[in-house]
Design a protein around this motif. Structure first.
Motif, mmCIF file in Angstrom:
data_model
loop_
_atom_site.group_PDB
_atom_site.id
_atom_site.type_symbol
_atom_site.label_atom_id
_atom_site.label_comp_id
_atom_site.label_asym_id
_atom_site.label_seq_id
_atom_site.Cartn_x
_atom_site.Cartn_y
_atom_site.Cartn_z
ATOM 1 N N ALA A 27 46.854 39.067 38.009
ATOM 2 C CA ALA A 27 47.492 39.964 37.040
ATOM 3 C C ALA A 27 47.766 41.327 37.663
ATOM 4 C CB ALA A 27 46.608 40.105 35.798
ATOM 5 N N GLU A 46 40.034 48.088 42.437
ATOM 6 C CA GLU A 46 39.422 46.752 42.424
ATOM 7 C C GLU A 46 37.979 46.817 42.938
ATOM 8 O OE1 GLU A 46 39.963 43.313 41.634
ATOM 9 O OE2 GLU A 46 37.952 43.252 42.504
ATOM 10 N N THR A 54 39.320 36.108 40.334
ATOM 11 C CA THR A 54 38.552 34.875 40.105
ATOM 12 C C THR A 54 38.322 34.102 41.397
ATOM 13 O OG1 THR A 54 39.276 34.544 37.839
ATOM 14 C CG2 THR A 54 38.803 32.556 39.089
ATOM 15 N N TRP A 57 35.836 35.814 43.800
ATOM 16 C CA TRP A 57 34.411 35.835 43.418
ATOM 17 C C TRP A 57 33.792 34.438 43.337
ATOM 18 C CZ3 TRP A 57 32.176 40.410 43.634
ATOM 19 C CH2 TRP A 57 32.927 41.567 43.369
ATOM 20 N N ASP A 66 41.913 23.720 37.747
ATOM 21 C CA ASP A 66 42.092 22.550 36.877
ATOM 22 C C ASP A 66 43.541 22.369 36.442
ATOM 23 O OD1 ASP A 66 39.456 21.920 36.965
ATOM 24 O OD2 ASP A 66 38.956 22.777 35.014
ATOM 25 N N TYR A 72 50.281 26.059 39.205
ATOM 26 C CA TYR A 72 49.414 27.234 39.167
ATOM 27 C C TYR A 72 49.814 28.164 40.306
ATOM 28 C CZ TYR A 72 45.249 30.147 38.687
ATOM 29 O OH TYR A 72 44.396 31.212 38.492
ATOM 30 N N VAL A 119 36.052 50.920 38.165
ATOM 31 C CA VAL A 119 36.382 51.884 37.108
ATOM 32 C C VAL A 119 35.255 51.830 36.082
ATOM 33 C CG1 VAL A 119 37.961 52.371 35.193
ATOM 34 C CG2 VAL A 119 38.867 51.824 37.468
ATOM 35 N N MET A 447 47.012 30.040 33.105
ATOM 36 C CA MET A 447 46.918 31.505 33.100
ATOM 37 C C MET A 447 48.021 32.171 33.913
ATOM 38 S SD MET A 447 44.317 32.770 31.347
ATOM 39 C CE MET A 447 43.784 34.275 32.094
HETATM 40 P P1 FAD Z 1 40.752 38.011 37.551
HETATM 41 O O1 FAD Z 1 41.173 37.042 38.566
HETATM 42 O O2 FAD Z 1 39.470 37.797 36.870
HETATM 43 O O3 FAD Z 1 40.762 39.439 38.252
HETATM 44 C C1 FAD Z 1 40.253 40.565 37.621
HETATM 45 C C2 FAD Z 1 39.786 41.518 38.695
HETATM 46 O O4 FAD Z 1 39.444 42.739 38.077
HETATM 47 C C3 FAD Z 1 38.554 41.048 39.442
HETATM 48 O O5 FAD Z 1 38.812 40.985 40.811
HETATM 49 C C4 FAD Z 1 37.509 42.100 39.136
HETATM 50 O O6 FAD Z 1 36.687 42.389 40.248
HETATM 51 C C5 FAD Z 1 38.348 43.289 38.754
HETATM 52 N N1 FAD Z 1 37.668 44.193 37.821
HETATM 53 C C6 FAD Z 1 37.207 43.909 36.580
HETATM 54 N N2 FAD Z 1 36.680 45.007 36.023
HETATM 55 C C7 FAD Z 1 36.814 45.996 36.926
HETATM 56 C C8 FAD Z 1 36.466 47.373 36.936
HETATM 57 N N3 FAD Z 1 35.891 47.954 35.877
HETATM 58 N N4 FAD Z 1 36.761 48.110 38.028
HETATM 59 C C9 FAD Z 1 37.363 47.540 39.105
HETATM 60 N N5 FAD Z 1 37.710 46.236 39.158
HETATM 61 C C10 FAD Z 1 37.434 45.482 38.076
HETATM 62 N N6 FAD Z 1 42.832 29.489 34.914
HETATM 63 C C11 FAD Z 1 43.738 28.517 34.862
HETATM 64 O O7 FAD Z 1 44.842 28.712 34.359
HETATM 65 N N7 FAD Z 1 43.461 27.287 35.378
HETATM 66 C C12 FAD Z 1 42.264 27.013 35.944
HETATM 67 O O8 FAD Z 1 42.016 25.893 36.355
HETATM 68 C C13 FAD Z 1 41.294 28.023 36.015
HETATM 69 N N8 FAD Z 1 40.096 27.800 36.593
HETATM 70 C C14 FAD Z 1 39.176 28.794 36.621
HETATM 71 C C15 FAD Z 1 37.945 28.549 37.211
HETATM 72 C C16 FAD Z 1 36.983 29.528 37.239
HETATM 73 C C17 FAD Z 1 35.663 29.276 37.900
HETATM 74 C C18 FAD Z 1 37.229 30.770 36.623
HETATM 75 C C19 FAD Z 1 36.198 31.842 36.592
HETATM 76 C C20 FAD Z 1 38.454 31.013 36.032
HETATM 77 C C21 FAD Z 1 39.438 30.042 36.037
HETATM 78 N N9 FAD Z 1 40.686 30.264 35.480
HETATM 79 C C22 FAD Z 1 41.618 29.270 35.463
HETATM 80 C C23 FAD Z 1 41.023 31.547 34.867
HETATM 81 C C24 FAD Z 1 41.387 32.587 35.949
HETATM 82 O O9 FAD Z 1 40.555 33.659 35.704
HETATM 83 C C25 FAD Z 1 42.861 32.932 35.852
HETATM 84 O O10 FAD Z 1 43.627 31.784 36.132
HETATM 85 C C26 FAD Z 1 43.333 34.061 36.775
HETATM 86 O O11 FAD Z 1 42.836 33.916 38.074
HETATM 87 C C27 FAD Z 1 42.999 35.401 36.188
HETATM 88 O O12 FAD Z 1 43.604 36.426 36.935
HETATM 89 P P2 FAD Z 1 43.420 37.944 36.463
HETATM 90 O O13 FAD Z 1 44.044 38.771 37.493
HETATM 91 O O14 FAD Z 1 43.860 38.078 35.073
HETATM 92 O O15 FAD Z 1 41.847 38.158 36.402
#
Ligand code: FAD
Length: 543
Positions: A27, A46, A54, A57, A66, A72, A119, A447
């Protein structure tokens, strides 16, 4: 804090940006690209030391997506999707992380990302209409736009088990796995939990460990992933039709075009045809079975047809009937907790070195310095793995002390559950946007599709404001209320509220119980968001 802020400003740790984005997962990365292209000075903050969120970590053994890899991935750049080739039907965590790194490099994203920085606080100033965003490294950044791209599943739930810190051996949490990996060879290992992460990790740990004991509270419905290498033909076929596929993703219920959702409720489908559909759905991944009847997630009888089918299959995979029964879910409808895909999960319980403990029969009492104590007695371990899930949907948003108009804390506003407009914006918090925030489809979809839709919508909204010289945008209380009512009404037409799931906050003690995802589909949701924008952002106030 005030004095600290003054000192930081005098020390020159006070900077200016047009936008601050928190998080460099998929995102935050795309949000940075969009805003930078629009000419906004954008800073991304970050916590981790690189991109991927995700997939940065969650490095536990067996971590895998999945959603099929060909779907994806980002759809925003036709050249990017031609340039990258996925190797397996379901991508592994390392492959997805390489993809994130490839994207960061391709668009030179890292130069605007500050890593290893968290943050902690953000305060809105009504006089200047700007946010000040504070970090744990002592920086304060003043910005017009404040975008939380902090993820729905980014705050692992700390094990709330008595004595968890007293264990003398190493402990690991799946959602914060060591980068160098863990060698379980010859070790006596406990895994606590049987959710998605545990189901992926357990078969791998069992192969290494001398002895593995799995502590299960609620059994999952897991379907065989049927993972395999992709053929060159499959990859090139998709590359030939990627543009059409992206449109299909956008206007599909879950952002997963195949299989298509049946139009008939189960009651209208004759028994032999039902069976044929179930057999077919069994091999079609996450949405294979829920798409076979129109009312699969809305009607108890329809759902039970699917659940019974899965229960039979689980029992066929486990040799010992008692263990099979313990692994079989009965207490909630299929799909109302996130379904899992596995590779050899159930078969792992046929191994001699694997034991299953049913915490419903013998509840967990505590973790001791040597091992784990249940009501049936204590067992010693060398290592404990906590696969205990996440403080989902609101966890990362509420970890930051966000103060809106009048100094109101987001945590107070959300004391009874998160309220947003469209899952994107919050009344009383101008120019704050939440990517895949609560009451948007988020975790009920692919997602990647939802992330891109939100980032595009937010970027277009900011572009629209800038064209008109507007300083702030914020939803009205009324619009927010209406959205909450609409969400609740939609959720109540489904079976989702019946399960004690993380969708509803049930896994975190004390968390308010509200259904936190929009159930009517990413297609419907996209149309609503587009209509809001086309109408000049109805439900929002601008100044
Ligand atoms: P994230 O990838 O969670 O990134 C958020 C980032 O923000 C992190 O790096 C974190 O360190 C950072 N952050 C948060 N708070 C702070 C702060 N206060 N200060 C600084 N940095 C911060 N989705 C699917 O669609 N299909 C799947 O099969 C799927 N499998 C998954 C499996 C697992 C084990 C997990 C945990 C999630 C899965 N997901 C899946 C959901 C997945 O989270 C999303 O697909 C997508 O990767 C989310 O991206 P994002 O950027 O929104 O959030």
């Amino acid at each position: 804090d005030y004095v600290g802020d003054q000192i930081d400003q005098h020390l020159g740790r006070y900077s200016q940006a047009d936008a601050v984005v928190v998080g460099a997962g998929f995102a935050g990365m795309y949000q940075l690209k969009r805003l930078r292209e629009m000419g906004l000075k954008t800073r991304v903050i970050e916590a981790g030391d690189d991109v991927g969120g995700t997939w940065y970590w969650n490095r536990y053994p067996g971590a895998r997506c999945d959603i099929e890899s060909l779907g994806y991935s980002y759809g925003f750049d036709p050249e990017l999707e031609q340039d990258w080739s996925w190797s397996e039907r379901y991508a592994t965590q390392p492959e997805i992380l390489s993809y994130a790194e490839h994207v960061a490099k391709r668009y030179d994203l890292r130069k605007d990302i500050t890593f290893e920085t968290r943050v902690t606080r953000a305060v809105y100033d009504e006089d200047t209409s700007r946010w000040t965003i504070y970090t744990d490294t002592g920086e304060a950044i003043s910005a017009t736009y404040f975008i939380m791209a902090t993820g729905c599943l980014s705050v692992p739930k700390e094990p709330d088990i008595e004595g968890a810190e007293s264990f003398e051996g190493p402990t690991y949490i799946t959602g914060r796995w060591p980068h160098e990996g863990v060698d379980f060879t010859g070790k006596k290992v406990a895994v606590i939990g049987t959710g998605s992460s545990a189901i992926q990790a357990i078969p791998h740990i069992a192969e290494q460990a001398s002895q593995l004991t799995v502590y299960q509270r609620t059994p999952a419905y897991s379907l065989p992933a049927g993972n395999r290498p992709l053929t060159n033909q499959e990859v090139s076929d998709m590359k030939g039709r990627y543009r059409d596929f992206r449109e299909e993703q956008k206007y599909n219920f879950a952002g997963i075009p195949k299989p298509e959702r049946a139009l008939e409720p189960a009651a209208m489908v004759p028994p032999e045809e039902r069976q044929r559909r179930l057999e077919e759905g069994w091999t079609q991944g996450l949405t294979g079975l829920t798409t076979k009847f129109a009312d699969a997630l809305a009607d108890e009888e329809s759902n039970a047809i699917i659940a019974d089918f899965i229960r039979e299959r689980i029992k066929a995979r486990v040799k010992d009937p008692e263990i099979a029964e313990t692994l079989t879910p009965y207490s909630y409808p299929f799909g109302t907790k996130r379904p899992c895909l596995d590779t050899n999960f159930y078969e792992t319980f046929n191994r001699d070195n694997v034991t299953l403990v049913d915490l419903r029969k013998t509840p967990m009492e505590k973790v001791t310095p040597k091992g784990i104590k249940t009501s049936a007695g204590e067992e010693d371990f060398d290592v404990i793995v906590f696969a205990t899930g996440f403080d989902a949907m609101t966890g990362a948003l509420l970890k930051v002390d966000i103060r809106g108009k009048g100094g109101v804390a987001l945590s107070d506003k959300w004391a009874n559950g998160p309220h947003t407009y469209l899952g994107i914006a919050i009344a009383g918090f101008p120019n704050l946007f939440t990517i895949t925030g609560p009451s948007s489809p988020s975790v009920l979809s692919n997602m990647m599709v939802s992330i891109e839709q939100h980032v595009d919508w937010v970027s277009d909204c900011i572009g629209w404001m800038r064209e008109r010289g507007l300083g702030t945008i914020e939803p009205t209380e009324a619009a927010e209320e209406e959205w909450a009512e609409h969400n609740e009404a939609m959720a109540n037409q489904t079976l989702f509220p019946q399960a004690n799931s993380w969708y509803i906050g049930a896994n975190v003690p004390g968390k308010p119980r509200t259904f936190m995802a929009y159930v009517a589909g990413v297609d419907v949701y996209r149309i609503i968001c587009d209509q809001v924008a086309a109408s000049g952002y109805s439900g929002f106030e601008t100044a």
